[in-house]
Scaffold this motif. Structure first.
Motif, PDB file in Angstrom:
ATOM      1  N   ALA A  25      -9.795   7.525   2.139  1.00  0.00           N
ATOM      2  CA  ALA A  25      -9.596   6.549   1.386  1.00  0.00           C
ATOM      3  C   ALA A  25     -10.030   6.644  -0.093  1.00  0.00           C
ATOM      4  CB  ALA A  25     -10.185   4.983   1.813  1.00  0.00           C
ATOM      5  N   HIS A  26     -11.216   7.294  -0.086  1.00  0.00           N
ATOM      6  CA  HIS A  26     -11.863   7.712  -1.676  1.00  0.00           C
ATOM      7  C   HIS A  26     -11.033   8.655  -2.284  1.00  0.00           C
ATOM      8  CE1 HIS A  26     -14.710   9.003  -4.731  1.00  0.00           C
ATOM      9  NE2 HIS A  26     -14.347  10.095  -4.108  1.00  0.00           N
TER      10      HIS A  26
ATOM     11  N   ALA B 209       0.849  -1.087  -0.086  1.00  0.00           N
ATOM     12  CA  ALA B 209       0.157   0.066  -0.107  1.00  0.00           C
ATOM     13  C   ALA B 209       0.863   1.302  -0.003  1.00  0.00           C
ATOM     14  CB  ALA B 209      -1.041   0.098   1.157  1.00  0.00           C
TER      15      ALA B 209
ATOM     16  N   THR C  60      -7.780   6.857  -3.261  1.00  0.00           N
ATOM     17  CA  THR C  60      -7.641   5.826  -4.566  1.00  0.00           C
ATOM     18  C   THR C  60      -8.313   6.242  -5.896  1.00  0.00           C
ATOM     19  OG1 THR C  60      -9.922   5.337  -3.735  1.00  0.00           O
ATOM     20  CG2 THR C  60      -8.220   3.992  -3.124  1.00  0.00           C
ATOM     21  N   SER C  61      -8.915   7.551  -5.691  1.00  0.00           N
ATOM     22  CA  SER C  61      -9.356   8.303  -6.936  1.00  0.00           C
ATOM     23  C   SER C  61      -8.388   8.887  -7.580  1.00  0.00           C
ATOM     24  CB  SER C  61     -10.538   9.000  -6.623  1.00  0.00           C
ATOM     25  OG  SER C  61     -10.129  10.278  -5.868  1.00  0.00           O
TER      26      SER C  61
ATOM     27  N   ARG D 101      -3.728   5.960  -5.815  1.00  0.00           N
ATOM     28  CA  ARG D 101      -2.904   5.538  -4.597  1.00  0.00           C
ATOM     29  C   ARG D 101      -3.525   4.047  -4.230  1.00  0.00           C
ATOM     30  NH1 ARG D 101       1.816   8.317  -4.861  1.00  0.00           N
ATOM     31  NH2 ARG D 101       1.404  10.428  -4.499  1.00  0.00           N
ATOM     32  N   LYS D 102      -2.554   3.258  -3.755  1.00  0.00           N
ATOM     33  CA  LYS D 102      -3.114   2.202  -3.244  1.00  0.00           C
ATOM     34  C   LYS D 102      -3.169   2.235  -1.551  1.00  0.00           C
ATOM     35  CE  LYS D 102       0.129  -0.840  -5.138  1.00  0.00           C
ATOM     36  NZ  LYS D 102       0.591  -1.970  -5.456  1.00  0.00           N
ATOM     37  N   VAL D 103      -4.433   1.812  -1.234  1.00  0.00           N
ATOM     38  CA  VAL D 103      -4.625   2.132   0.119  1.00  0.00           C
ATOM     39  C   VAL D 103      -5.043   0.968   1.208  1.00  0.00           C
ATOM     40  CG1 VAL D 103      -6.389   3.442   1.827  1.00  0.00           C
ATOM     41  CG2 VAL D 103      -5.621   4.653  -0.291  1.00  0.00           C
TER      42      VAL D 103
END
Length: 91
Positions: free
Chosen positions: A36-37, A21, A40-41, A44-46
């Motif tokens: 997180a949203h 991550a 990831t948008s 990025r890997k979360v």
């Protein structure tokens, strides 16, 4: 900003496995889910870590959304309740 990769050892239904991550977020409440949203948008890997089960996703938001604050709504006007933004602000 320092570029760092994180590798977590996690236990899944399949057993232990590493998770790669860019970011680790602790807590799946509104702030954690929003972060997180956003990440990831942007590609990025979360890794989102939460102590509660999936039924409690969102944290305390379930209890926080118990009320709404409306000003000079059609319902208030229909009931002849005098309201305005100034009155609400003074409250």
């Amino acid at each position: 900003m320092v570029a760092t990769k994180f590798v977590l050892n996690t236990r899944t239904t399949e057993g232990d496995r590493p998770v790669d991550a860019d970011v680790i977020i602790v807590g799946a409440g509104l702030a954690g889910l929003t972060a997180a949203h956003e990440l990831t948008s942007r590609g990025r890997k979360v890794a989102l870590v939460e102590q509660e089960n999936a039924a409690n996703l969102g944290g305390q938001a379930w209890w926080s959304f118990g009320g709404l604050f409306l000003v000079d709504s059609p319902e208030q006007r229909r009931l002849r309740i005098k309201d305005s933004f100034d009155l609400a602000w003074n409250d």
